[in-house]
Design an enzyme around this catalytic site. Sequence first.
Site, short mmCIF file in Angstrom:
data_model
loop_
_atom_site.label_atom_id
_atom_site.label_comp_id
_atom_site.label_asym_id
_atom_site.label_seq_id
_atom_site.Cartn_x
_atom_site.Cartn_y
_atom_site.Cartn_z
N CYS A 2 0.83 -1.19 0.00
CA CYS A 2 0.00 0.00 0.00
C CYS A 2 0.87 1.25 0.00
CB CYS A 2 -0.90 0.02 1.24
SG CYS A 2 -1.67 -1.58 1.61
N ALA A 52 -4.07 -5.20 -3.36
CA ALA A 52 -4.55 -6.41 -2.70
C ALA A 52 -3.54 -7.54 -2.87
CB ALA A 52 -5.89 -6.82 -3.28
N ILE A 53 -3.03 -8.04 -1.74
CA ILE A 53 -2.12 -9.18 -1.71
C ILE A 53 -2.82 -10.39 -1.10
CG2 ILE A 53 0.07 -10.04 -0.82
CD1 ILE A 53 0.37 -7.88 -2.93
#
Length: 634
Positions: A2, A52-53
């Site tokens: 992020c 998004a991981i």
Amino acid sequence: MCGISGVFAFTDAGRNSLASLRASTDAIESRGPDSQGHFVFDRCGLGFRRLAILDLSADGNQPMTDESGRYTIVFNGEIFNFKELRQKLVAKGHTFHSQTDTEVVLHLYMAEGRTFLKKLNGFFDFAIYDKEEDSLFLARDRMGEKPLLVYRDEDKLLFGSEMKSLLALGIPRKLDYASLSHYLQLNYIPGPATIFKGVKKVLPGHYLYVKGQKVVRKQWYKIPYDAKKTDKNKLTYEQQQAKLVGLLDDATARRLVADVPVGAFLSGGIDSSVVVALATRHTQHLNTFSIGFADEPFFDETKYAKLVAERYKTNHTVFSLRNQDLYDHIFDVLNYLDEPFADSSALAVYILSKRTREKATVALSGDGADELFGGYNKHMGEFQVRQGGFKAEAVTGLNLLWDVLPKSRNSYFGNKVRQFQRFSRGMLSGPKDRYWDWATFASEKDARNLLSTASRRKISNKLADRRRRDLLADLHAGGDLNEVLLTDTKLVLPYDMLAKVDMMSMANSLEVRPPFLDPHVVEFAFSLPVSSKIDAKMKKRIVQDAFRPMLPEELYKRPKHGFEVPLLKWFRGELRPLIEDDLLSDAFIEAQGIFDVEAIRGLKKQLFSTSPGDVHARIWALIVFQWWWKKWMV
């Protein structure tokens, strides 16, 4: 992965910056293209962008506030041991509403205050606002894998993952000429300084605690190095190797956890090959990615990467680039930079990240091994200087010869002459001066001679000297090579190598995870004596020996060229008009007023001579600065 930004106002005037909070997150969209969020309460504003991981539920979004409404966090990074930490918190009565590491960090702060940071295994920067206490807590990871910048004046404190966020929040755009001087020597700007007055990089392993108008800065982590203990390491060399394999295997396994495609960079060197070999123990069908230079065989190492990929049956992709491919992306890189940064290999990392992102969202890398275990030519040079002997004295005795022979990074002979000349200078210097000389592309005198008389007057010599002194504080006349490596972890690693990978990967929304920088591996590395890392025949000795059974023998017979973009042909070809007619033209230099026209002419003359030496790196630094200046300062 992020990006974060925020405002903490001290006065009503400072609150005006809250209106620019959304603009500050929009500026770093590539760090988090999947979603964004904002929190504003009274004097504090927190901004967030998300890549998004992990597969998070809706209540895992950020900014995240605890159920009492007191604490709010924005978090950038990954905590690899968060599940274990979560279990311990649950046992103590904590209730969780998501499966995220962010919520674990928030609850640790709620439970333990500022003392919990050493429990975290990962890379991060974050901000936590305490509504009841009306305070802000900012922290950065141990090694500086994730960036964090702050600006403070009498009205407010601003922070962000990138300078772009702070520029969107309205920081003053005033050049720090001491930083410019160091940039012209190193080709990057070491922390805590930045190119702007008043903007600071939060140092690795440090935090800031803000309450009222008071800002407390504290170092929460320092690599536990003790020279006496390393010399008395009780493990045999064989036991050291076995422990390194175990620690690095665990570190690699931790960094494979994700709900998105995971791959690995595979350069053909020992470090990335080790990471790939270990990763295939824990995942099937690993995707690996290499970059090669079709027009520059001197720099191309893809054949070695292919050997590793074939042994471990990875899904291997080679991105074979021609000079035109590099040229096609050069302006993308220049436009992304919000602070001058002139490590030319950033261009190759940018393209590698861009192509890798088409097939994976996370990539493992071998970054950090050279700095921890002594893998650079300068480390062998340092070892030889300290050992002395006939060969070292012979190189110094031929100093006049090295001065007159042609030098260039782009040929074997020219590169050797260049290295011999630098080694010869190092033999005549103390450890601090030698380290700085070998870390730089230009001496302080040569760098400042590029500046106009007016610019030189604006340099605070006292400030520049103090910054240099702080960076070299761990080097002593009676010390050993471990002190050099420790200095690398505080200078080269966070402000060149890690900054490069973070910027270029984040420009393409790719997360890069280096297992060698796991804290257990780092601390083990600095428990080892120099003899385990380097001897007269081998750099990075323990890494090479420990993993020799896992790797193709051909990797041990190849020269180390590094990951460098061939600039010289560009400057004598496609980019020549940019140099002579635009950014480094006499007219532009005179109108700008920062640089000395005659000095720039001298550099250009050397560039087009038969003995360019390292001048192409200095020219690149000037191009990067000029492009940045035109974009952000005009």
